[in-house]
Structure formats: structure tokens, C-alpha cells
Design a protein around this motif. Structure first.
Motif, PDB file in Angstrom:
ATOM      1  N   VAL A  99      81.752  89.072  27.082  1.00  0.00           N
ATOM      2  CA  VAL A  99      80.497  88.455  26.657  1.00  0.00           C
ATOM      3  C   VAL A  99      80.480  88.275  25.136  1.00  0.00           C
ATOM      4  N   GLY A 100      80.041  87.103  24.690  1.00  0.00           N
ATOM      5  CA  GLY A 100      79.884  86.860  23.261  1.00  0.00           C
ATOM      6  C   GLY A 100      81.120  86.356  22.555  1.00  0.00           C
ATOM      7  N   GLN A 101      82.273  86.358  23.248  1.00  0.00           N
ATOM      8  CA  GLN A 101      83.502  85.882  22.624  1.00  0.00           C
ATOM      9  C   GLN A 101      83.665  84.375  22.892  1.00  0.00           C
ATOM     10  N   PRO A 102      84.055  83.610  21.898  1.00  0.00           N
ATOM     11  CA  PRO A 102      84.214  82.154  22.108  1.00  0.00           C
ATOM     12  C   PRO A 102      85.356  81.855  23.070  1.00  0.00           C
ATOM     13  N   LEU A 103      85.120  80.920  23.961  1.00  0.00           N
ATOM     14  CA  LEU A 103      86.125  80.523  24.929  1.00  0.00           C
ATOM     15  C   LEU A 103      86.922  79.324  24.414  1.00  0.00           C
ATOM     16  N   PRO A 104      88.124  79.131  24.928  1.00  0.00           N
ATOM     17  CA  PRO A 104      88.869  77.927  24.544  1.00  0.00           C
ATOM     18  C   PRO A 104      88.217  76.680  25.119  1.00  0.00           C
ATOM     19  N   GLU A 105      88.533  75.557  24.541  1.00  0.00           N
ATOM     20  CA  GLU A 105      88.068  74.281  25.079  1.00  0.00           C
ATOM     21  C   GLU A 105      88.622  74.097  26.489  1.00  0.00           C
ATOM     22  N   ILE A 106      87.824  73.556  27.398  1.00  0.00           N
ATOM     23  CA  ILE A 106      88.247  73.311  28.770  1.00  0.00           C
ATOM     24  C   ILE A 106      88.304  71.813  29.022  1.00  0.00           C
ATOM     25  N   LEU A 107      89.442  71.346  29.514  1.00  0.00           N
ATOM     26  CA  LEU A 107      89.602  69.971  29.972  1.00  0.00           C
ATOM     27  C   LEU A 107      89.828  70.017  31.477  1.00  0.00           C
ATOM     28  N   ALA A 108      89.154  69.165  32.229  1.00  0.00           N
ATOM     29  CA  ALA A 108      89.287  69.177  33.682  1.00  0.00           C
ATOM     30  C   ALA A 108      89.324  67.762  34.219  1.00  0.00           C
TER      31      ALA A 108
END
Length: 423
Positions: A99-108
Motif C-alpha cells: 500500500v502507498g508504493q507507486p506501481l509501474p505503468e500498465i499497458l494492456a
């Protein structure tokens, strides 16, 4: 068809011409949850001073593995082909990052891998299985990335689409056979090459006649004696379709006519391929059957990665055997030569029909010998006459769709015929 080796995999060329930036080389890994991808990540994790992975792509089936890779590598972007799995991927990433940690960009979506292949990096490792790797291959080349190519199908079905984009030295082959040829070719100039000799393990059925192959089961065909690969590649190795594809790939990569590319069976899989020169000498590239060697060379070229895999133990006794290819039992290589000579849409038809037939065999709806027999029929019906001079991506996609449909139809007919013949 004549292809200049300077267009594709010229080991004497250096691309890009300018020196690489200081610091770890930035890598994008396509097909990261498969066999090639996981071994590439192992190399990267053991060599953080050499490589940094910036992006990962996968089909979208193994989300926990993909999310774990993304977290461990701290990538910028994660791409999946299945758009309907985007929410599930985000949840898997959240479980890894906390929780609270930035996630990588997601491409789908179906274009996600191509978008990632064109992103900012030095090298794109295309470890996707099947012709769906064509669009990412074209995207990487168009964006000026070095392409470490394990996805042979994209070169084979794309043919002139790929050769028209690649700059000298831009493609580094990752297949063990073509990596071996690439290295051995450093021993001479193009005009000194007499023959390319591609080695084949012979698969699990070496020595069996055609009649003995009719009752082969998927479980038997998946039991490869020397290599650990995914199911599609393993079945292709059992039918030797993989070797046929590699003959076409060698022709396109190195510009050598089909008549000067031979296949020899080498069960131990220690000699990965050879180059015979005009003076009668032959250079062979050898090593244990471990894909981490050609993968590491693909992403590290022109430098070798120390300790990528264990070397041969030359203090022990070794026996290496070589046998001629039995083309009666395994007609896939002559068929591939025909397909490669036809060019145009024929390689796309060949590859697409084979992928469908392998799936039918694994599902129990097509006998083992029916794989190549059905592919040959589809090629005869739909492969063209070799008179075409141009090829577009639309041509390839439409040819594949027709070939897949016809292969499924024939596989169903073959299954019904077999069932009806059973007492």
C-alpha cells in the motif's frame, strides 16, 4: 531470394554506431514469464552492473509471476496482451508493492507489447512464442532498438517486412543454433562461407520410422531429451518443424542460399551449429545445452557475460555423435525449404498451420504424423506460387487467418477419420 547478410545479423557490424551510454544497459523483455524471459531475468539479476530491465511483457496468464518480476526488477512498465486482465494485474502488482508504493505503468491489449518494444531502451529481447511476435519485432526495429531475437517466427513470417527495416548489426540472434552460426561467422568473410550446418538433437523420436510415429502421445512428444522448453517449441522439436523454421531463419539472417544450409542430427546438443569455409575448415560453437549462453550474448553483444552458464568439462570423457537427417520419417525440413524458396505468404501459412496442428495434437484431435501432413496440405492449397514480389503486414495476417481456419478444419477431419477407422 537473395539477402545481404549486412541487412540483418552481420557479426562484423556494430549497431548503434555510437558508444553505449555509461551505466547498466537498459533492456525490455518481451515474453518475460516464459522460458526465454525467465532465464534472461536470471542473467540480469546476477549482473546488475551490466543490465537494468525497464519493461516486461507477457500474455497475461501468469500474473503473480509477472508481478513478482516487476517488483524485483523495479521496472517502469508492464504490458499484457489480455486487456481483460488489466485489473487483475494491478491487484497482483499491489500485492507485491504494498500500500502507498507507486506501481509501474500498465499497458494492456493486443498492441501492448509493440508499444513496450518501441519504448526508450537499448535492447529489446523478443522471447514471445509464435507469430504474434511479429508486430513487436517491427516496432523495436522501427524505433531503432537493438533486437535480441528469440522469436524466430516473426522473422520467418515477416520476411521482407523485417529485412526492410533492420540496419546492419541491429538483430542479434538468440536461438542457440543461430547464435552459434553468428559466432562462428566471425572466423571468415562472407565470400569464404561454403555452408552453414545447423545441428538438431533429433528430439525424443530419433531413430524411429514413420510407422512408429503414428501412435506417439503428447506426453511422449513433450519429453525432450536435452532441452527444457515450452510446449509449442518442444513439439516442434519432436516433429523437427523447429529445424525447418531454423533453416528459413538462417537463410534470412545470413543471406546464404538454401542449397548451402544443411541439417545434421547431433543428439548430445553440445555442438550448437557449424560454419564450413571454402578452404575445407569448419568452425563449431560448443557448450552445454543451456539457453543462458545465447541469451546473455544476445543482450550483451558485443561483449560476453562472464559466468552466464557452466562451460564444458574438458577433463571428462565425451562422445559426440552426428547422423544424417531422416527426411522420410521427418519431412518437415524439406517442406520448410520449399516454403522458404516460395517466399511471400508461404512461410506465414506454414507457421500458422503448424501452430494450429500442434494445438490439435496436444488436445488429442490429431495424430503426431498428422501435424506435418496437414501443414503440407495447407501450404499446397494456400502457400502461393512464389511469384509475388511484395508483402504487407495485412497480407501476413490474412494469410495466417486463412491457414489457421483450414488447418483446424483438416485437423477435425483427420480426427473423425481416425475415430471412424478404429474398430
Amino acid at each position: 531470394m537473395t539477402v545481404s547478410p549486412a541487412c540483418l545479423a552481420d557479426p562484423h557490424a556494430r549497431f548503434p554506431a555510437e558508444p553505449p551510454p555509461e551505466g547498466p544497459r537498459e533492456i525490455v523483455v518481451l515474453g518475460s514469464t516464459g522460458s526465454i524471459g525467465t532465464q534472461a531475468i536470471d542473467i540480469v539479476l546476477r549482473n546488475p552492473h551490466l543490465f537494468r530491465v525497464t519493461g516486461l511483457s507477457a500474455a497475461g496468464e501468469r500474473l503473480d509471476r509477472l508481478a513478482g518480476q516487476a517488483h524485483r526488477l523495479q521496472v517502469r512498465t508492464v504490458a499484457i496482451a489480455r486487456e481483460d486482465r488489466a485489473i487483475a494485474l494491478r491487484e497482483a502488482l499491489r500485492a507485491q508493492y504494498g500500500v502507498g508504493q507507486p506501481l509501474p505503468e500498465i499497458l494492456a491489449g493486443p498492441d501492448a507489447a509493440s508499444q513496450l518494444a518501441a519504448s526508450e531502451c537499448h535492447t529489446v529481447l523478443n522471447g514471445i512464442t509464435g507469430s504474434i511476435g511479429l508486430a513487436p519485432t517491427l516496432a523495436a526495429l522501427s524505433a531503432g532498438r537493438v533486437l535480441a531475437l528469440a522469436n524466430k517466427e516473426s522473422l520467418i513470417v515477416g520476411g521482407p517486412l523485417v529485412t526492410g527495416l533492420a540496419e546492419p548489426g541491429q538483430i542479434i540472434p538468440v536461438d542457440s543454433e543461430h547464435s552459434a552460426l553468428y559466432q562462428a561467422l566471425l572466423g571468415g568473410t562472407p565470400r569464404e562461407i561454403a555452408r552453414l550446418i545447423v545441428t538438431a538433437s533429433g528430439g525424443p523420436f530419433r531413430g524411429r520410422g514413420r510407422a512408429e510415429l503414428a501412435s506417439v502421445t503428447p506426453r511422449e512428444a513433450l519429453a525432450h531429451p536435452t532441452w527444457d522448453m515450452g510446449p509449442m517449441v518442444t513439439i516442434n522439436s519432436a516433429t523437427l518443424v523447429n529445424k525447418g523454421l531454423e533453416v528459413i531463419e538462417a537463410h534470412l539472417l545470413f543471406g546464404i542460399p538454401f542449397g548451402r544450409i544443411e541439417v545434421v542430427v547431433h543428439p548430445q546438443s553440445y555442438v550448437h551449429s557449424m560454419v564450413e569455409f571454402t578452404d575445407g575448415s569448419t568452425l563449431a560453437q560448443t557448450g552445454p545445452p543451456d539457453m543462458r549462453m545465447p541469451i546473455s550474448l544476445g543482450i550483451g553483444w558485443p561483449d560476453r557475460v562472464a559466468g552466464a552458464a557452466a562451460p564444458c568439462d574438458w577433463t571428462r570423457e565425451h562422445t559426440w555423435e552426428f547422423f544424417p537427417l531422416d527426411t522420410d520419417a521427418f519431412p518437415s525440413v524439406p517442406l520448410a525449404r520449399k516454403v522458404g524458396s516460395l517466399g511471400g505468404i508461404a512461410p506465414a501459412v506454414f507457421n500458422a498451420a503448424n501452430e494450429e496442428c500442434v494445438e490439435a495434437f496436444l488436445a488429442g484431435t490429431l495424430p503426431f504424423t498428422g501435424i506435418v501432413d496437414t501443414v503440407a496440405q495447407v501450404v499446397d492449397e494456400q502457400g502461393g506460387d512464389g511469384s509475388g514480389t511484395s508483402l504487407t503486414l495485412r497480407d501476413v495476417l490474412e494469410a495466417e487467418a486463412r491457414a489457421r481456419s483450414r488447418a483446424r478444419e483438416l485437423a477435425g477431419t483427420a480426427r473423425r477419420t481416425t475415430t471412424e477407422a478404429t474398430p
